[in-house]
Design a protein around this motif. Structure first.
Motif, PDB file in Angstrom:
ATOM      1  N   MET A  48     -16.033  -4.757 -10.035  1.00  0.00           N
ATOM      2  CA  MET A  48     -15.788  -3.599 -10.634  1.00  0.00           C
ATOM      3  C   MET A  48     -15.579  -2.284  -9.762  1.00  0.00           C
ATOM      4  SD  MET A  48     -18.093  -1.848 -13.777  1.00  0.00           S
ATOM      5  CE  MET A  48     -17.940  -3.438 -15.022  1.00  0.00           C
ATOM      6  N   ALA A  49     -16.369  -2.364  -8.856  1.00  0.00           N
ATOM      7  CA  ALA A  49     -16.218  -0.942  -7.836  1.00  0.00           C
ATOM      8  C   ALA A  49     -14.758  -1.245  -7.255  1.00  0.00           C
ATOM      9  CB  ALA A  49     -17.347  -1.208  -6.834  1.00  0.00           C
ATOM     10  N   MET A  50     -14.479  -2.350  -6.705  1.00  0.00           N
ATOM     11  CA  MET A  50     -13.078  -2.554  -5.972  1.00  0.00           C
ATOM     12  C   MET A  50     -11.956  -2.170  -6.934  1.00  0.00           C
ATOM     13  SD  MET A  50     -13.127  -5.763  -3.597  1.00  0.00           S
ATOM     14  CE  MET A  50     -12.556  -6.844  -4.741  1.00  0.00           C
ATOM     15  N   ALA A  51     -12.145  -2.785  -8.337  1.00  0.00           N
ATOM     16  CA  ALA A  51     -10.878  -2.688  -9.303  1.00  0.00           C
ATOM     17  C   ALA A  51     -10.913  -1.163  -9.464  1.00  0.00           C
ATOM     18  CB  ALA A  51     -11.348  -3.567 -10.438  1.00  0.00           C
ATOM     19  N   ALA A  52     -12.168  -0.372  -9.791  1.00  0.00           N
ATOM     20  CA  ALA A  52     -12.136   0.908  -9.883  1.00  0.00           C
ATOM     21  C   ALA A  52     -11.285   1.677  -8.938  1.00  0.00           C
ATOM     22  CB  ALA A  52     -13.313   1.432 -10.185  1.00  0.00           C
ATOM     23  N   ILE A  53     -11.456   1.333  -7.880  1.00  0.00           N
ATOM     24  CA  ILE A  53     -10.878   2.229  -6.763  1.00  0.00           C
ATOM     25  C   ILE A  53      -9.449   2.165  -6.712  1.00  0.00           C
ATOM     26  CG2 ILE A  53     -10.816   2.441  -4.126  1.00  0.00           C
ATOM     27  CD1 ILE A  53     -13.481   1.600  -3.911  1.00  0.00           C
ATOM     28  N   VAL A  54      -9.140   0.705  -6.684  1.00  0.00           N
ATOM     29  CA  VAL A  54      -7.683   0.337  -6.523  1.00  0.00           C
ATOM     30  C   VAL A  54      -6.950   0.781  -8.016  1.00  0.00           C
ATOM     31  CG1 VAL A  54      -6.035  -1.701  -6.640  1.00  0.00           C
ATOM     32  CG2 VAL A  54      -8.352  -1.807  -5.332  1.00  0.00           C
ATOM     33  N   THR A  55      -7.711   0.645  -9.035  1.00  0.00           N
ATOM     34  CA  THR A  55      -6.706   0.941 -10.357  1.00  0.00           C
ATOM     35  C   THR A  55      -6.481   2.473 -10.168  1.00  0.00           C
ATOM     36  OG1 THR A  55      -8.631   0.981 -11.321  1.00  0.00           O
ATOM     37  CG2 THR A  55      -7.527  -0.783 -11.864  1.00  0.00           C
ATOM     38  N   TRP A  56      -7.618   3.430  -9.695  1.00  0.00           N
ATOM     39  CA  TRP A  56      -7.449   4.665  -9.652  1.00  0.00           C
ATOM     40  C   TRP A  56      -6.381   5.192  -8.735  1.00  0.00           C
ATOM     41  CZ3 TRP A  56      -7.939   8.923  -6.408  1.00  0.00           C
ATOM     42  CH2 TRP A  56      -8.014  10.295  -7.121  1.00  0.00           C
ATOM     43  N   VAL A  57      -6.298   4.766  -7.614  1.00  0.00           N
ATOM     44  CA  VAL A  57      -5.328   4.843  -6.681  1.00  0.00           C
ATOM     45  C   VAL A  57      -4.070   4.614  -7.436  1.00  0.00           C
ATOM     46  CG1 VAL A  57      -4.284   4.014  -4.561  1.00  0.00           C
ATOM     47  CG2 VAL A  57      -6.749   4.821  -4.498  1.00  0.00           C
ATOM     48  N   VAL A  58      -3.645   3.498  -7.553  1.00  0.00           N
ATOM     49  CA  VAL A  58      -2.422   3.084  -8.628  1.00  0.00           C
ATOM     50  C   VAL A  58      -2.193   3.920  -9.576  1.00  0.00           C
ATOM     51  CG1 VAL A  58      -1.419   1.268  -9.717  1.00  0.00           C
ATOM     52  CG2 VAL A  58      -2.618   0.526  -7.773  1.00  0.00           C
ATOM     53  N   TYR A  59      -2.958   4.264 -10.314  1.00  0.00           N
ATOM     54  CA  TYR A  59      -2.785   5.263 -11.510  1.00  0.00           C
ATOM     55  C   TYR A  59      -2.260   6.694 -11.113  1.00  0.00           C
ATOM     56  CZ  TYR A  59      -2.619   7.260 -16.062  1.00  0.00           C
ATOM     57  OH  TYR A  59      -2.331   8.083 -17.085  1.00  0.00           O
ATOM     58  N   ASN A  60      -2.982   7.000 -10.206  1.00  0.00           N
ATOM     59  CA  ASN A  60      -2.668   8.580  -9.678  1.00  0.00           C
ATOM     60  C   ASN A  60      -1.639   8.598  -8.542  1.00  0.00           C
ATOM     61  OD1 ASN A  60      -4.448   9.883 -11.501  1.00  0.00           O
ATOM     62  ND2 ASN A  60      -6.146   8.924 -10.411  1.00  0.00           N
ATOM     63  N   TYR A  61      -1.234   7.668  -7.953  1.00  0.00           N
ATOM     64  CA  TYR A  61      -0.384   7.665  -7.028  1.00  0.00           C
ATOM     65  C   TYR A  61       0.690   7.342  -7.250  1.00  0.00           C
ATOM     66  CZ  TYR A  61      -4.114  10.313  -4.571  1.00  0.00           C
ATOM     67  OH  TYR A  61      -5.195  11.105  -4.103  1.00  0.00           O
ATOM     68  N   VAL A  62       0.842   6.094  -8.238  1.00  0.00           N
ATOM     69  CA  VAL A  62       1.942   5.459  -8.497  1.00  0.00           C
ATOM     70  C   VAL A  62       2.704   5.582  -9.920  1.00  0.00           C
ATOM     71  CG1 VAL A  62       3.046   3.134  -8.802  1.00  0.00           C
ATOM     72  CG2 VAL A  62       1.537   3.483  -6.644  1.00  0.00           C
ATOM     73  N   LEU A  63       1.590   5.341 -10.845  1.00  0.00           N
ATOM     74  CA  LEU A  63       1.905   5.320 -12.475  1.00  0.00           C
ATOM     75  C   LEU A  63       2.176   6.825 -12.782  1.00  0.00           C
ATOM     76  CD1 LEU A  63      -0.269   2.687 -13.769  1.00  0.00           C
ATOM     77  CD2 LEU A  63       2.081   2.581 -13.000  1.00  0.00           C
ATOM     78  N   TRP A  64       1.465   7.826 -12.486  1.00  0.00           N
ATOM     79  CA  TRP A  64       1.286   9.110 -12.915  1.00  0.00           C
ATOM     80  C   TRP A  64       2.716   9.701 -12.375  1.00  0.00           C
ATOM     81  CZ3 TRP A  64      -1.138  11.879 -16.481  1.00  0.00           C
ATOM     82  CH2 TRP A  64      -0.995  13.142 -16.556  1.00  0.00           C
ATOM     83  N   PRO A  65       2.856   9.791 -10.932  1.00  0.00           N
ATOM     84  CA  PRO A  65       4.179  10.417 -10.680  1.00  0.00           C
ATOM     85  C   PRO A  65       5.465   9.956 -11.296  1.00  0.00           C
ATOM     86  CG  PRO A  65       2.925   9.672  -8.700  1.00  0.00           C
ATOM     87  CD  PRO A  65       2.273   9.006  -9.907  1.00  0.00           C
ATOM     88  N   LEU A  66       5.493   8.626 -11.457  1.00  0.00           N
ATOM     89  CA  LEU A  66       6.803   8.095 -12.167  1.00  0.00           C
ATOM     90  C   LEU A  66       6.801   7.944 -13.632  1.00  0.00           C
ATOM     91  CD1 LEU A  66       6.780   4.920  -9.638  1.00  0.00           C
ATOM     92  CD2 LEU A  66       8.441   6.960  -9.690  1.00  0.00           C
ATOM     93  N   HIS A  67       5.690   8.541 -14.040  1.00  0.00           N
ATOM     94  CA  HIS A  67       5.780   8.621 -15.583  1.00  0.00           C
ATOM     95  C   HIS A  67       5.834   7.233 -16.319  1.00  0.00           C
ATOM     96  CE1 HIS A  67       5.801  12.874 -15.028  1.00  0.00           C
ATOM     97  NE2 HIS A  67       7.036  12.814 -14.645  1.00  0.00           N
ATOM     98  N   LEU A  68       4.948   6.223 -15.485  1.00  0.00           N
ATOM     99  CA  LEU A  68       4.984   4.899 -16.101  1.00  0.00           C
ATOM    100  C   LEU A  68       3.450   4.567 -16.850  1.00  0.00           C
ATOM    101  CD1 LEU A  68       6.595   3.326 -13.325  1.00  0.00           C
ATOM    102  CD2 LEU A  68       7.505   3.725 -15.469  1.00  0.00           C
ATOM    103  N   GLU A  69       2.975   5.699 -17.585  1.00  0.00           N
ATOM    104  CA  GLU A  69       1.575   5.484 -18.005  1.00  0.00           C
ATOM    105  C   GLU A  69       1.429   4.262 -18.929  1.00  0.00           C
ATOM    106  OE1 GLU A  69       3.306   8.122 -18.002  1.00  0.00           O
ATOM    107  OE2 GLU A  69       2.196   9.758 -17.170  1.00  0.00           O
ATOM    108  N   TYR A  70       2.556   3.786 -19.602  1.00  0.00           N
ATOM    109  CA  TYR A  70       2.417   2.949 -20.604  1.00  0.00           C
ATOM    110  C   TYR A  70       2.149   1.548 -19.889  1.00  0.00           C
ATOM    111  CZ  TYR A  70       7.296   2.329 -19.281  1.00  0.00           C
ATOM    112  OH  TYR A  70       8.301   2.330 -18.422  1.00  0.00           O
ATOM    113  N   LEU A  71       2.650   1.687 -18.463  1.00  0.00           N
ATOM    114  CA  LEU A  71       2.225   0.300 -17.763  1.00  0.00           C
ATOM    115  C   LEU A  71       0.663   0.083 -17.355  1.00  0.00           C
ATOM    116  CD1 LEU A  71       5.230  -0.118 -15.384  1.00  0.00           C
ATOM    117  CD2 LEU A  71       4.717  -1.218 -17.469  1.00  0.00           C
ATOM    118  N   ARG A  72       0.109   1.313 -17.692  1.00  0.00           N
ATOM    119  CA  ARG A  72      -1.486   1.233 -17.326  1.00  0.00           C
ATOM    120  C   ARG A  72      -2.196  -0.060 -17.684  1.00  0.00           C
ATOM    121  NH1 ARG A  72      -5.278   5.357 -20.540  1.00  0.00           N
ATOM    122  NH2 ARG A  72      -4.715   3.819 -22.445  1.00  0.00           N
TER     123      ARG A  72
END
Lengths: 192, 200, 176, 271
Positions: A48-72
């Protein structure tokens, strides 16, 4: 949001199992014996700790800037499944006894709603990276706490004369209900 | 080889996901606050389970064993996200009611469970029937729990007050502990029924 | 090595395919969802101010304030999409205040209060106590609006938040 | 445009994890003899330990490595060991002796008197802590079902009269119940359906057994004298019939006043 409040709320006030209904399948399945519960708890905390870090980074630095929130959802679950498979392969090599003790419940961590649930809750609550890690670890500790309490009770339940129809999952659900009632006592103390 | 009707009926009785396999507990407990939510959840699970079983059994020989779980879960996640989009576009009020539980259908143990235990080893035709059977069994069990909790928890069915004004609703049923206890007792009841009807 | 390549390839293809499928699905449904949200909120606005024609949005923190104008362009009121902290967590609600500062409407959109106890905030007998108050009067629990016994945390939390929101709306009304 | 982005992001993630997993699969490869997997699938996977190894997977590894005799999986019996021989290319060595558990006690709730009413934990070992059990007979079955709980094959079920019933199809003779029973009432015997058997475990003197139970063997040796095959011996006031010598003539059965000698074959399922 001070971190202590997050820790308290995640472990006691809003326990992931008793108040948010997440992670019930492994909770019912694994909590037959104390050792496997602890093993599962540690594995879940780690993933859970590892997944939380990786998902947070991927969301805020990849999905958010590219407006791909639906891929969350799909991106998170892919990351979690990948991480669990990774942990499984490494554990099989480094610690075969724990690997065999966990058995089926290691791949089951992938389908453990808590991990995806926590990843999504972190994003919804807009936590920063530190809060995300603290929240995830506290939720995992809450999950392990629920697991260990339940395992302790279930080992005594097996010896009590429970009617044959209620044995197994039925009596554990009723016990979980009573425990959840107890945990509700904490909910008024402090909210996020 | 079990006949097709057995394949279908086993999902409802012998291998009922909620009362026999004890799978998919998280949404079962949380969504069944009202019968309407339970029905909505059941139907979206049927749709996702059907699509995922078809695709999983279609690619079953292509996917190497080591990456089986990530691949299947990605397929399931795709269908769930599509259902999420379609629901929020065309049925917003049901979407608001099901809240966080639509993304959690992805990790609903039933869907990955059926993909792993069944669709991976059977033809597409059988997987479809299995998906329908298990999905229907799941929806029926969910709706039953939803009706009970709504009837005694708030004194209404599908939103219409039924129990008259003198009835003091049991608030605990609408909250977490109520869900656990109701499902526990229902499980016991079904064990008794299955034993009495002699279903192994 | 062959096994390794096959694994990576399969995951890559499935990932790419799923990504493409989702992207197209999103392109189809995104506008409809946005339209739904827009219509839903407009309906809520009309619920408060029947003759609203257009509105301006002003976001402060996570909360948004919509100043509503009628057809001939003068301000008829402000609706705040705001939050209170109750017993079971955050309560999202909309508060409508007309041009001369009286509360006209209160709608709870999402709450985690305990059913049967805390959810009294969604019931008329709490909401009527608040309707009609002016932003000038001091809205304090127990002073002029008695919190409902047994649900003091929920109702108290609501009243504190309403007071805070009234101050913000008050300033906005004065500026206009 | 964002279709391409989505394609790249998910594809990229898939690629990343695919690569990571395939690297891990190599880097942490556990050289495992795949025959172990095959043999493990053949075993009943009840982890009963009758073969002397902790769990079936462990036994499978030892068998494939050649350190364990092929036929030591007792519950599996000849069928399993033959299939293992096929897989490992050894010639079949298993003797066709099928073992089964037998309850040596007829002391039902009403036949065997209780000393006091026991309301503690429903477990024979726990009951033994209170003055060696609540039954007057110190050798008889307490009927609290420890053996039923411990059986990995669900072959044992508790009859209404408080005595365990053995299901011959399911019982593989692994002996876990015999180990679990604190009074040694259950023993593992040859499953061949022939010969008579003394269904009692009591080594008390005649008068003590008579007070404790209506159906206990008092060691009167009538059966020893009656048996033409000298198959019966009495030790510590308890008769024992050697079923290899017994030719089912039934002399002992007729002469036994306590009605404690039964036919082996019809006593497995019915009591």
């Amino acid at each position: 949001m001070n971190l202590l409040a997050i820790v308290f709320v995640a472990i006691l006030a809003n326990n992931i199992v008793f108040n948010q209904f997440l992670g019930i399948c492994p909770y019912l399945g694994v909590s037959k014996r104390l050792e496997t519960s602890l093993g599962m708890g540690i594995a879940v905390t780690f993933v859970m700790a590892m997944a939380a870090i990786v998902t947070w980074v991927v969301y805020n630095y990849v999905l958010w800037p590219l407006h791909l929130e639906y891929l969350r959802t799909i991106a998170f679950i892919l990351i979690i499944a990948g991480l669990v498979q990774l942990v499984e392969t490494i554990l099989k090599k480094t610690n075969p006894t724990l690997f065999r003790a966990l058995g089926i419940f290691l791949p089951l961590i992938t389908t453990n709603c808590t991990i995806l649930g926590v990843a999504i809750l972190n994003i919804q609550a807009e936590h920063n990276i530190i809060e995300t890690v603290v929240y995830s670890i506290s939720v995992a500790v809450g999950f392990t706490l629920a697991l260990v309490i339940m395992a302790g009770i279930r080992e005594r339940l097996d010896l009590a004369n429970v009617s044959s129809y209620l044995r197994g999952a039925a009596v554990s659900l009723v016990t979980a209900g009573i425990l959840s009632l107890a945990f509700m006592g904490f909910s008024g103390m402090m909210t996020l | 080889m079990t006949t097709l009707t057995q394949e279908f009926s086993k999902g409802i009785v012998q291998e009922n996901p909620v009362f026999r396999l004890v799978l998919g507990m998280c949404p079962t407990l949380a969504v069944t606050v009202s019968a309407m939510n339970a029905l909505g959840m059941g139907i979206s699970v049927i749709v996702v389970l059907l699509c995922s079983n078809i695709v999983v059994s279609a690619v079953r020989n292509v996917v190497p064993a080591k990456v089986r779980i990530p691949a299947y879960i990605m397929i399931i996640a795709t269908f769930v996200t599509i259902v999420e989009m379609v629901l929020s576009a065309f049925a917003p009020e049901l979407f608001d009611a099901l809240g966080i539980f639509i993304p959690l259908i992805v990790v609903n143990c039933i869907i990955l469970g059926r993909a792993e235990a069944f669709a991976r080893k059977n033809t597409i035709g059988r997987s479809i029937i299995d998906a329908l059977g298990i999905g229907l069994g799941y929806t029926l069990s969910l709706t039953l729990l939803g009706v009970i909790r709504e009837l005694f928890g708030t004194g209404s069915i599908l939103g219409y007050p039924v129990m008259g004004t003198a009835f003091e609703p049991m608030g605990v049923l609408a909250v977490a502990p109520g869900a656990f206890i109701t499902l526990g007792i229902l499980l016991g009841l079904f064990n008794y029924l299955f034993k009495r009807l002699g279903i192994e | 090595m062959h096994e390794g390549i096959k694994m990576t390839l399969v995951l890559l293809i499935i990932g790419a395919l799923c990504g493409a499928l989702l992207a197209t699905a999103n392109d189809v449904t995104a506008p409809i969802i946005a339209a739904n949200r827009e219509a839903e909120f407009l309906a809520a606005l009309e619920g408060f101010f029947p003759d609203v024609d257009n509105f301006e949005v002003e976001g402060i923190g996570k909360e948004e304030f919509y100043s509503c104008y009628n057809a001939c362009g003068d301000l008829i009121g402000v609706v705040g999409q705001v939050q209170a902290s109750g017993y079971g967590g955050d309560i999202d609600y909309d508060l409508a205040v007309n041009a001369d500062g009286d509360i006209v409407g209160l709608r709870i959109s999402a709450h985690g209060e305990t059913p049967g106890i805390g959810d009294v905030i969604t019931k008329p007998d709490f909401q009527d106590r608040v309707i009609g108050l002016n932003y000038a009067d001091p809205i304090e629990a127990g002073v002029d609006v008695d919190a409902i016994s047994g649900a003091t945390k929920s109702t108290g939390g609501m009243l504190i938040s309403i007071r805070r929101v009234m101050d913000i709306i008050g300033e906005q009304l004065l500026e206009k | 445009m964002n279709v391409v982005y989505a394609l790249m992001v998910l594809g990229g993630l898939g690629l990343l994890f695919g690569g990571l997993l395939s690297y891990a699969a190599q880097r942490f490869a556990v050289e495992e003899d795949e025959r172990v997997e095959v043999v493990a699938d053949l075993l009943p996977n009840a982890n009963c330990g009758a073969c002397g190894y902790p769990g079936c997977i462990n036994f499978a590894e030892k068998v494939v490595a050649g350190e364990a005799p092929v036929d030591s999986c007792i519950p599996g019996g000849k069928a399993v060991s033959d299939r293992i021989c096929e897989v490992l290319g050894l010639e079949s060595v298993a003797s066709d002796v099928k073992k089964i558990a037998q309850v040596f006690c007829l002391g039902t709730k009403d036949a065997a008197a209780d000393l006091f009413e026991y309301q503690g934990i429903k477990d024979c070992k726990a009951a033994m802590m209170f003055g060696d059990g609540f039954k007057a007979c110190k050798y008889g079955c307490l009927g609290l079902g420890t053996c039923v709980e411990v059986c990995p094959f669900d072959a044992l079920s508790m009859g209404e009269n408080g005595l365990p019933v053995v299901d011959p199809e399911r019982c593989g003779g692994c002996g876990l119940c015999a180990k679990a029973c604190p009074r040694g009432v259950i023993r593992i015997v040859d499953a061949a359906p022939r010969g008579k058997v003394v269904l009692c475990n009591s080594q008390d003197r005649g008068r003590a057994t008579r007070n404790a139970c209506e159906v206990g063997c008092i060691g009167c040796k009538a059966c020893v004298r009656a048996c033409p095959q000298e198959a019966v011996t009495v030790e510590n006031f308890l008769a024992y019939i050697d079923r290899t010598k017994c030719n089912d003539c039934g002399e002992c059965l007729d002469v036994c006043k306590r009605d404690v000698i039964k036919d082996f074959k019809d006593y497995i399922k019915t009591n």
